[in-house]
Scaffold this motif. Structure first.
Motif, PDB file in Angstrom:
ATOM      1  N   LYS A  23       0.825  -1.207   0.000  1.00 15.62           N
ATOM      2  CA  LYS A  23       0.000   0.000   0.000  1.00 15.62           C
ATOM      3  C   LYS A  23       0.860   1.260   0.000  1.00 15.62           C
ATOM      4  N   HIS A  82       2.165   1.804  -3.486  1.00 16.45           N
ATOM      5  CA  HIS A  82       1.079   2.266  -4.351  1.00 16.45           C
ATOM      6  C   HIS A  82       0.773   3.738  -4.099  1.00 16.45           C
ATOM      7  N   TYR A 125       1.640  -0.835 -13.224  1.00 18.85           N
ATOM      8  CA  TYR A 125       0.654  -1.860 -13.569  1.00 18.85           C
ATOM      9  C   TYR A 125       0.577  -1.974 -15.088  1.00 18.85           C
ATOM     10  N   TYR A 158      -5.549  -2.504 -12.314  1.00 17.75           N
ATOM     11  CA  TYR A 158      -5.357  -2.052 -10.933  1.00 17.75           C
ATOM     12  C   TYR A 158      -4.948  -0.588 -10.845  1.00 17.75           C
ATOM     13  N   ARG A 159      -4.848   0.081 -11.984  1.00 22.67           N
ATOM     14  CA  ARG A 159      -4.685   1.533 -11.965  1.00 22.67           C
ATOM     15  C   ARG A 159      -5.962   2.196 -11.470  1.00 22.67           C
ATOM     16  N   PRO A 178      -8.577   2.761  -8.786  1.00 20.12           N
ATOM     17  CA  PRO A 178      -8.499   2.611  -7.327  1.00 20.12           C
ATOM     18  C   PRO A 178      -9.477   1.593  -6.759  1.00 20.12           C
ATOM     19  N   GLU A 204     -10.559  -1.198  -8.335  1.00 22.38           N
ATOM     20  CA  GLU A 204     -10.012  -2.515  -8.636  1.00 22.38           C
ATOM     21  C   GLU A 204      -8.846  -2.838  -7.702  1.00 22.38           C
ATOM     22  N   TYR A 205      -8.028  -1.821  -7.436  1.00 20.20           N
ATOM     23  CA  TYR A 205      -6.877  -2.033  -6.545  1.00 20.20           C
ATOM     24  C   TYR A 205      -7.337  -2.366  -5.132  1.00 20.20           C
ATOM     25  N   GLN A 206      -8.354  -1.664  -4.646  1.00 21.29           N
ATOM     26  CA  GLN A 206      -8.854  -1.922  -3.304  1.00 21.29           C
ATOM     27  C   GLN A 206      -9.475  -3.306  -3.208  1.00 21.29           C
ATOM     28  N   LEU A 251      -8.494  -5.888  -4.908  1.00 17.68           N
ATOM     29  CA  LEU A 251      -7.357  -6.811  -4.836  1.00 17.68           C
ATOM     30  C   LEU A 251      -6.818  -6.889  -3.408  1.00 17.68           C
TER      31      LEU A 251
END
Length: 243
Positions: free
Chosen positions: A56, A59, A66, A73-74, A76, A78-80, A82
């Protein structure tokens, strides 16, 4: 840090050698009588927390890139998602005792620490467009099989395991770090070496010392299995011819 699988896939994982105890602030040695010094489930939870916390942080500072399938995952959200999946999984630490001594462990890890992702002996054939390599199929009990890759794909897989400039794959921490080992390891040896091993040696019995430290019984003949002290050796080891 070990990044490759037998087929050159990207399979990063970490091998760790850990002492069976540790020093407290007063330089006293602590260890468990039975089992491992650190519980596996606690280590897995701690590693998960530290790893994801570092992820984190990278990031947040924009130090992660990415690309390809990870481009989503760029976003936010989608990243969260994950991160939530990673936090929800049980991470595994595979802890094993060295049953045959430290030498076996070092030989095993040495296959990865001072070698590249694939040796020349595993490259079977090369033509204008393909490369055929020998891989171990763990789903079939570790049998060796042939795998043919497109030349570009082979190069792509190989370069995945070239570490970035300045990256150190082997690191040392705690009493084994370069800053501490010269001072603390002698202290550990004095605290546990004499107490745990030397007191078990009776009257400077070198045979017993070798048996305890190296797990070898020099009173047994390696050729016939007879007793070197009483029965003697009934066979002779094969002589090596000189070049």
């Amino acid at each position: 840090m070990h990044t490759w699988g037998s087929n050159l896939s990207y399979h990063p994982h970490i091998h760790i050698l850990c002492t069976g105890g540790g020093l407290d602030a007063a330089r006293n040695w602590h260890q468990k009588k039975d089992g491992f010094f650190l519980p596996g489930k606690a280590m897995a939870a701690l590693f998960k927390g530290k790893f994801l916390s570092g992820l984190k942080a990278l990031h947040k500072t924009g130090r992660l890139s990415y690309e390809g399938a990870a481009a989503k995952y760029r976003n936010p959200y989608e990243y969260q998602e994950l991160l939530d999946i990673c936090y929800g999984k049980n991470w595994v630490t595979d802890i094993r005792e060295s049953f045959t001594g430290a030498e076996t462990v070092m030989n095993y890890l040495g296959r990865y620490t001072h070698r590249i992702a694939i040796s020349n002996s595993r490259i079977l054939r090369i033509d204008e467009t393909t490369v055929t390599i020998k891989v171990k199929d763990y789903k079939s009990g570790g049998q060796w099989k042939e795998l043919t890759l497109d030349g570009i794909e082979f190069v792509r897989r190989f370069f995945m395991h070239v570490p970035p400039k300045g990256f150190v794959r082997i690191r040392h921490y705690g009493i084994l770090s370069n800053q501490n080992k010269r001072k603390l390891i002698p202290i550990c040896r004095n605290l546990i070496g004499c107490r745990e091993f030397l007191r078990r040696f009776k009257k400077d019995d070198k045979v017993q010392a070798i048996r305890i430290l190296y797990k070898k019984d020099v009173t047994v003949c390696p050729c016939c299995g007879g007793s070197m002290a009483y029965e003697g050796c009934t066979e002779r080891a094969p002589q090596r011819s000189s070049a």
